[in-house]
Design a protein around this motif. Structure first.
Motif, PDB file in Angstrom:
ATOM      1  N   HIS A  64      -2.665  -6.542   4.886  1.00 37.17           N
ATOM      2  CA  HIS A  64      -3.778  -7.437   4.550  1.00 37.17           C
ATOM      3  C   HIS A  64      -4.561  -7.861   5.786  1.00 37.17           C
ATOM      4  CE1 HIS A  64      -0.467 -10.139   5.620  1.00 37.17           C
ATOM      5  NE2 HIS A  64      -1.412 -10.965   6.034  1.00 37.17           N
ATOM      6  N   CYS A  65      -4.017  -7.609   6.994  1.00 36.71           N
ATOM      7  CA  CYS A  65      -4.745  -7.935   8.235  1.00 36.71           C
ATOM      8  C   CYS A  65      -6.026  -7.113   8.372  1.00 36.71           C
ATOM      9  CB  CYS A  65      -3.856  -7.690   9.459  1.00 36.71           C
ATOM     10  SG  CYS A  65      -2.476  -8.831   9.605  1.00 36.71           S
ATOM     11  N   VAL A  66      -6.200  -6.085   7.530  1.00 35.68           N
ATOM     12  CA  VAL A  66      -7.413  -5.269   7.585  1.00 35.68           C
ATOM     13  C   VAL A  66      -8.578  -5.971   6.901  1.00 35.68           C
ATOM     14  CG1 VAL A  66      -7.229  -3.975   5.417  1.00 35.68           C
ATOM     15  CG2 VAL A  66      -8.137  -2.847   7.443  1.00 35.68           C
ATOM     16  N   SER A  67      -8.281  -7.009   6.109  1.00 33.75           N
ATOM     17  CA  SER A  67      -9.339  -7.711   5.383  1.00 33.75           C
ATOM     18  C   SER A  67     -10.118  -8.605   6.339  1.00 33.75           C
ATOM     19  CB  SER A  67      -8.739  -8.568   4.260  1.00 33.75           C
ATOM     20  OG  SER A  67      -9.735  -9.369   3.673  1.00 33.75           O
ATOM     21  N   GLN A  68     -11.410  -8.329   6.482  1.00 32.31           N
ATOM     22  CA  GLN A  68     -12.216  -9.035   7.469  1.00 32.31           C
ATOM     23  C   GLN A  68     -12.377 -10.513   7.163  1.00 32.31           C
ATOM     24  OE1 GLN A  68     -15.484  -5.820   7.720  1.00 32.31           O
ATOM     25  NE2 GLN A  68     -15.530  -6.811   9.710  1.00 32.31           N
ATOM     26  N   TRP A  69     -12.158 -10.909   5.921  1.00 34.76           N
ATOM     27  CA  TRP A  69     -12.332 -12.313   5.583  1.00 34.76           C
ATOM     28  C   TRP A  69     -11.008 -12.951   5.182  1.00 34.76           C
ATOM     29  CZ3 TRP A  69     -16.600 -13.390   7.677  1.00 34.76           C
ATOM     30  CH2 TRP A  69     -17.637 -12.459   7.687  1.00 34.76           C
ATOM     31  N   GLY A  70      -9.904 -12.264   5.463  1.00 39.31           N
ATOM     32  CA  GLY A  70      -8.596 -12.840   5.181  1.00 39.31           C
ATOM     33  C   GLY A  70      -8.175 -13.797   6.281  1.00 39.31           C
ATOM     34  N   HIS A  71      -7.099 -14.553   6.018  1.00 37.38           N
ATOM     35  CA  HIS A  71      -6.679 -15.569   6.983  1.00 37.38           C
ATOM     36  C   HIS A  71      -5.942 -14.979   8.177  1.00 37.38           C
ATOM     37  CE1 HIS A  71      -3.293 -15.056   4.186  1.00 37.38           C
ATOM     38  NE2 HIS A  71      -2.512 -15.450   5.169  1.00 37.38           N
ATOM     39  N   ASP A  72      -5.586 -13.678   8.131  1.00 32.67           N
ATOM     40  CA  ASP A  72      -4.865 -13.051   9.238  1.00 32.67           C
ATOM     41  C   ASP A  72      -5.603 -11.825   9.779  1.00 32.67           C
ATOM     42  OD1 ASP A  72      -2.587 -14.712   9.423  1.00 32.67           O
ATOM     43  OD2 ASP A  72      -1.698 -13.773   7.672  1.00 32.67           O
ATOM     44  N   PHE A  73      -6.923 -11.796   9.684  1.00 30.17           N
ATOM     45  CA  PHE A  73      -7.682 -10.605  10.082  1.00 30.17           C
ATOM     46  C   PHE A  73      -7.411 -10.221  11.531  1.00 30.17           C
ATOM     47  CE2 PHE A  73     -11.874  -8.956  11.772  1.00 30.17           C
ATOM     48  CZ  PHE A  73     -11.656  -7.654  11.318  1.00 30.17           C
ATOM     49  N   ARG A  74      -7.135  -8.932  11.755  1.00 36.05           N
ATOM     50  CA  ARG A  74      -6.980  -8.374  13.099  1.00 36.05           C
ATOM     51  C   ARG A  74      -7.984  -7.228  13.229  1.00 36.05           C
ATOM     52  NH1 ARG A  74      -1.657  -9.927  15.090  1.00 36.05           N
ATOM     53  NH2 ARG A  74      -1.911  -8.469  16.825  1.00 36.05           N
ATOM     54  N   ALA A 130       1.471   4.793   4.643  1.00 30.33           N
ATOM     55  CA  ALA A 130       2.100   3.835   3.731  1.00 30.33           C
ATOM     56  C   ALA A 130       1.773   2.430   4.218  1.00 30.33           C
ATOM     57  CB  ALA A 130       3.605   4.045   3.689  1.00 30.33           C
ATOM     58  N   ALA A 131       1.097   1.662   3.392  1.00 30.09           N
ATOM     59  CA  ALA A 131       0.657   0.314   3.765  1.00 30.09           C
ATOM     60  C   ALA A 131       1.460  -0.713   2.978  1.00 30.09           C
ATOM     61  CB  ALA A 131      -0.837   0.151   3.480  1.00 30.09           C
ATOM     62  N   PHE A 132       1.907  -1.766   3.676  1.00 26.85           N
ATOM     63  CA  PHE A 132       2.758  -2.775   3.060  1.00 26.85           C
ATOM     64  C   PHE A 132       2.207  -4.173   3.336  1.00 26.85           C
ATOM     65  CE2 PHE A 132       5.285   0.914   3.971  1.00 26.85           C
ATOM     66  CZ  PHE A 132       6.105   1.061   2.864  1.00 26.85           C
ATOM     67  N   THR A 133       2.296  -5.026   2.340  1.00 22.21           N
ATOM     68  CA  THR A 133       1.923  -6.427   2.518  1.00 22.21           C
ATOM     69  C   THR A 133       2.675  -7.260   1.497  1.00 22.21           C
ATOM     70  OG1 THR A 133       0.107  -8.027   2.575  1.00 22.21           O
ATOM     71  CG2 THR A 133      -0.107  -6.222   1.015  1.00 22.21           C
ATOM     72  N   ALA A 134       2.838  -8.540   1.831  1.00 25.32           N
ATOM     73  CA  ALA A 134       3.541  -9.432   0.909  1.00 25.32           C
ATOM     74  C   ALA A 134       2.585 -10.176  -0.004  1.00 25.32           C
ATOM     75  CB  ALA A 134       4.385 -10.444   1.700  1.00 25.32           C
ATOM     76  N   THR A 135       1.322 -10.240   0.375  1.00 25.31           N
ATOM     77  CA  THR A 135       0.392 -10.989  -0.457  1.00 25.31           C
ATOM     78  C   THR A 135      -0.996 -10.391  -0.350  1.00 25.31           C
ATOM     79  OG1 THR A 135      -0.711 -13.120  -0.766  1.00 25.31           O
ATOM     80  CG2 THR A 135       0.129 -12.654   1.423  1.00 25.31           C
ATOM     81  N   ALA A 136      -1.541  -9.972  -1.456  1.00 19.18           N
ATOM     82  CA  ALA A 136      -2.897  -9.426  -1.467  1.00 19.18           C
ATOM     83  C   ALA A 136      -3.455  -9.570  -2.873  1.00 19.18           C
ATOM     84  CB  ALA A 136      -2.887  -7.955  -1.039  1.00 19.18           C
ATOM     85  N   ASP A 137      -4.497 -10.410  -3.015  1.00 18.31           N
ATOM     86  CA  ASP A 137      -5.141 -10.514  -4.322  1.00 18.31           C
ATOM     87  C   ASP A 137      -5.961  -9.245  -4.566  1.00 18.31           C
ATOM     88  OD1 ASP A 137      -7.361 -10.781  -2.703  1.00 18.31           O
ATOM     89  OD2 ASP A 137      -7.616 -12.920  -3.083  1.00 18.31           O
ATOM     90  N   ALA A 138      -6.567  -9.155  -5.739  1.00 18.20           N
ATOM     91  CA  ALA A 138      -7.261  -7.921  -6.124  1.00 18.20           C
ATOM     92  C   ALA A 138      -8.357  -7.562  -5.133  1.00 18.20           C
ATOM     93  CB  ALA A 138      -7.847  -8.079  -7.533  1.00 18.20           C
ATOM     94  N   GLU A 139      -9.083  -8.572  -4.643  1.00 16.79           N
ATOM     95  CA  GLU A 139     -10.177  -8.334  -3.706  1.00 16.79           C
ATOM     96  C   GLU A 139      -9.647  -7.736  -2.405  1.00 16.79           C
ATOM     97  OE1 GLU A 139     -14.048 -10.865  -2.204  1.00 16.79           O
ATOM     98  OE2 GLU A 139     -12.142 -11.899  -2.443  1.00 16.79           O
ATOM     99  N   THR A 140      -8.536  -8.285  -1.893  1.00 16.59           N
ATOM    100  CA  THR A 140      -7.963  -7.773  -0.642  1.00 16.59           C
ATOM    101  C   THR A 140      -7.399  -6.379  -0.845  1.00 16.59           C
ATOM    102  OG1 THR A 140      -7.426 -10.042   0.005  1.00 16.59           O
ATOM    103  CG2 THR A 140      -6.318  -8.275   1.208  1.00 16.59           C
ATOM    104  N   ARG A 141      -6.808  -6.116  -2.005  1.00 16.12           N
ATOM    105  CA  ARG A 141      -6.280  -4.764  -2.276  1.00 16.12           C
ATOM    106  C   ARG A 141      -7.412  -3.736  -2.233  1.00 16.12           C
ATOM    107  NH1 ARG A 141      -2.928  -7.484  -6.164  1.00 16.12           N
ATOM    108  NH2 ARG A 141      -4.101  -6.749  -7.963  1.00 16.12           N
TER     109      ARG A 141
END
Length: 694
Positions: free
Chosen positions: A154-164, A182-193
């Motif tokens: 989810h760090c790939v999401s430019q507007w997420g709280h952990d953007f890198r 293979a991409a893994f995350t513990a939390t991603a809403d539909a928009e972030t997915r």
């Protein structure tokens, strides 16, 4: 990308090999629910997106396939501490693993390069920032990479709280190496997915695994703030000797609260981004190895926490969003044992989080969505039934409720039918054009005749005074619960004005009812002294927007923010809300030069758009001559083709009008000297009438 034929052709041996490695290398007899099929998909070489709960065993889902697949597996991970922990654990299990990080010693780096060159390394951990180096890409191309694993995708999401930002390079790396990802995350809403799929997989749908978000071993609890330091000390005191994390909203609070915990007999350390890197690493190492240590931290102490036996997590301040909350509490109880959480929240927290959203640089639609995410967290805080049911519903997962693992199941709250109060509030919002925040709406509902209420004629509305049965504080609690149910949201484009969502319409139309918590409303009956703020609650969103504009202009000019305008000037803008260049010129601290440079930019923030003003007229802004200029310009427009509208067009230049407005000649001769005979003849009588009227 299709899987490797050699591995895909016979799934039974692959499953057998996976179970053998699970037992012999990792020491487990069986996969956790959902792990097995993810492991097999990754091992077959499929592109995979796996959303798994924190503590659900994500790392095994790429570590084990790395031992099945030939060649090297590259793991992109966001934090050095996490990489070092995983490399240490893999080596203990006999797996050739290494990491290239800025924290390596020269000997460690040499050993990794040697293992890469002789082909013995199976897993290589890299920070995303390392991908910026062309040398790193060449090295990976030569090393025979057969799998790329991305942790915390989810760090790939430019507007997420952990953007890198460097996560954005991973898609290009996948294409360059032509390797499955293979991409893994513990939390991603539909928009972030959707953003993950677009940026990591070029929009081609990977095999997606969405595992349950429920962590039944975590006990969930919220409390309104009531001497928060005492509340945290009491929570920690009841769990003395157990390792825990306390999350704080500011660096300063981590230091003071850690000190308070030490004075109360706990082993406690502060951790935040302002500390020296060596000191942060020391805290990370001690937390990983010592029993019973408490770390009081900002969210900088985040994704790298891989300690399995954290027994509790407390939030001394409200988290940024429901996703951030879920991630942060998820650091407790990763070993599957029981763990407890407590989150404190108050009105100041909510104001702070709202202002952080409003002052951000995200586009309007993203800020609106962020307000919705904060609403979801408020809804969890103000829930009237099982918190687990409420939390899982947000992530699209059904739960029957009555979990027995949250404070509301332990002790159900006192509730009442709040339909009438909510309808009154919604009616007040609609009758004022959904153009005002909660503060002004509460003044209307309680019959408080403020200047603002009278100026807008809102004391004549049918809703004026209909809510006198509740105090201002109680109405604030009602609005907070309405936001928590996502019935209303602040509009970031209109400085916090509340607009009604579709969810509110059935209640307004009498088609649905709503239950509210009486305890939080009754608690608000006695108002404590308000915290001193720069502006009223009503003007705070506009002040946030003005500060955001100031910060953007300051960054562009590479000057401190106060060089643009100081806080006092912005406060006056927020309170007086100038709508014209003349009104802006009347704001303290707005001189002629700053008006010329920045006036339009700040008027656009306040009024939505700046009026088109000729530069000559702008120089008269805020002066009596400006008003005279406007009246002269209007008279000229009426006489441009003569009194009858049939003459040849004629007009004065802007500089001529400005001279007339400033010098104010009182007779025809004086006017002719400034305008010339022909213009004085056409416009003289009308202009003199204006000038003589003052």
């Amino acid at each position: 990308m299709p899987g490797d034929p050699a591995l895909r052709s016979d799934s039974a041996p692959l499953a057998d090999r996976a179970h053998a490695l699970l037992r012999d290398v990792f020491g487990y007899d069986a996969f956790r629910p959902g792990q097995g099929e993810i492991v097999e998909a990754v091992a077959r070489g499929e592109n995979v997106l796996a959303i798994m709960p924190t503590g659900g065993g994500k790392s095994l889902c790429y570590q084990l396939p790395a031992l099945i697949r030939p060649g090297l597996t590259v793991v992109v991970s966001p934090l050095i501490a996490l990489m070092r922990d995983q490399v240490r654990a893999l080596r203990e299990a006999g797996v050739a693993a290494g990491a290239l990080t800025s924290a390596n010693t020269a000997e460690e780096t040499d050993a990794v390069w040697d293992a890469l060159h002789d082909g013995s390394l199976r897993l290589l951990y890299l920070a995303p920032e390392r991908l910026a180096s062309g040398g790193a890409q060449r090295m990976l191309a030569e090393a025979g990479v057969s799998l790329i694993a991305v942790d915390e995708a989810h760090c790939v999401s430019q507007w997420g709280h952990d953007f890198r930002p460097d996560y954005l390079r991973i898609g290009a790396l996948r294409r360059a190496l032509d390797a499955p990802l293979a991409a893994f995350t513990a939390t991603a809403d539909a928009e972030t997915r959707e953003e993950i799929v677009a940026r990591l997989f070029d929009g081609a749908e990977p095999a997606t695994f969405l595992r349950g978000f429920d962590r039944p071993n975590l006990h969930l609890a919220f409390q309104p703030k009531d001497n928060p330091r005492r509340q945290i000390l009491a929570f920690a005191g009841a769990r003395k000797g157990q390792p825990g994390i306390v999350y704080c909203g500011t660096r300063a609070k981590t230091e003071t609260l850690a000190q308070a915990l030490r004075e109360d007999g706990h082993a406690a350390l502060a951790y935040h981004g302002g500390m020296e890197p060596d000191r942060r690493r020391e805290v990370e190492e001690r937390f990983a190895t010592e029993d019973g240590l408490i770390v009081v931290a900002t969210v900088a102490f985040g994704m790298g926490v891989d300690k399995p036996d954290i027994r509790w997590v407390a939030h001394a301040d409200l988290p940024k969003s429901i996703e951030a909350y879920y991630q942060e509490i998820g650091r407790a109880g990763r070993d599957g044992g029981p763990a407890e959480t407590l989150t404190l929240f108050g009105a100041d927290d909510i104001r702070l989080r709202r202002s952080q959203i409003d002052e951000g640089t995200a586009p309007p639609e993203r800020r609106a969505a962020d307000h919705g995410r904060l609403n979801a967290l408020l809804g969890l805080a103000e829930a009237v039934e099982c918190r687990r049911k409420h939390l899982l519903r947000y992530f699209g997962e059904a739960h029957p409720g009555g979990c027995g693992g949250c404070d509301l199941c332990d002790r159900p709250p006192d509730t009442f039918d709040g339909t009438e109060a909510v309808r009154k509030a919604l009616s007040a919002a609609l009758r004022t054009g959904e153009s005002f925040g909660a503060g002004h709406l509460i003044d209307i509902l309680t019959g408080n005749e403020t200047d603002k209420v009278r100026q807008r004629g809102h004391d004549g509305l049918p809703t004026f005074g209909v809510g006198r049965d509740l105090s201002k504080g109680q109405w604030q609690a009602v609005f907070r619960q309405m936001m928590g149910r996502d019935l209303v949201r602040p509009d970031p484009e209109r400085h916090g004005a509340l607009w009604m969502t579709e969810a509110a319409r059935p209640i307004l139309r009498g088609e649905d009812t709503i239950t509210l918590r009486r305890d939080t409303i009754d608690r608000a009956r006695e108002q404590r002294p308000a915290v001193r703020t720069l502006v009223s609650e009503e003007d705070a969103p506009l002040l946030s927007a003005l500060k955001a504009k100031r910060r953007a202009l300051a960054e562009a000019a590479r000057v401190p923010a106060y060089v643009i305008f100081n806080d006092r000037t912005l406060v006056e803008m927020a309170e007086r809300r100038p709508a014209t260049i003349d009104a802006m010129a009347g704001i303290s601290g707005v001189g002629a030069k700053k008006l010329e440079r920045y006036g339009d930019a700040f008027l656009e923030v306040i009024a939505g758009e700046a009026e088109a003003v000729h530069p000559t007229r702008r120089k008269l802004a805020g002066r009596p001559a400006g008003d005279v200029y406007d009246r002269l310009l209007s008279a000229q427009a009426d006489l441009a083709r003569g009194p009858e509208g049939t003459d040849k067009p004629l007009s004065c230049s802007a500089s001529q009008l400005a001279k007339v407005a400033e010098m104010r000649p009182q007779d025809a001769d004086g006017l002719a000297r400034l305008l010339g005979e022909r213009r004085a003849e056409r416009f003289g009588p009308a202009f003199l009438e204006i000038l003589q009227a003052g």
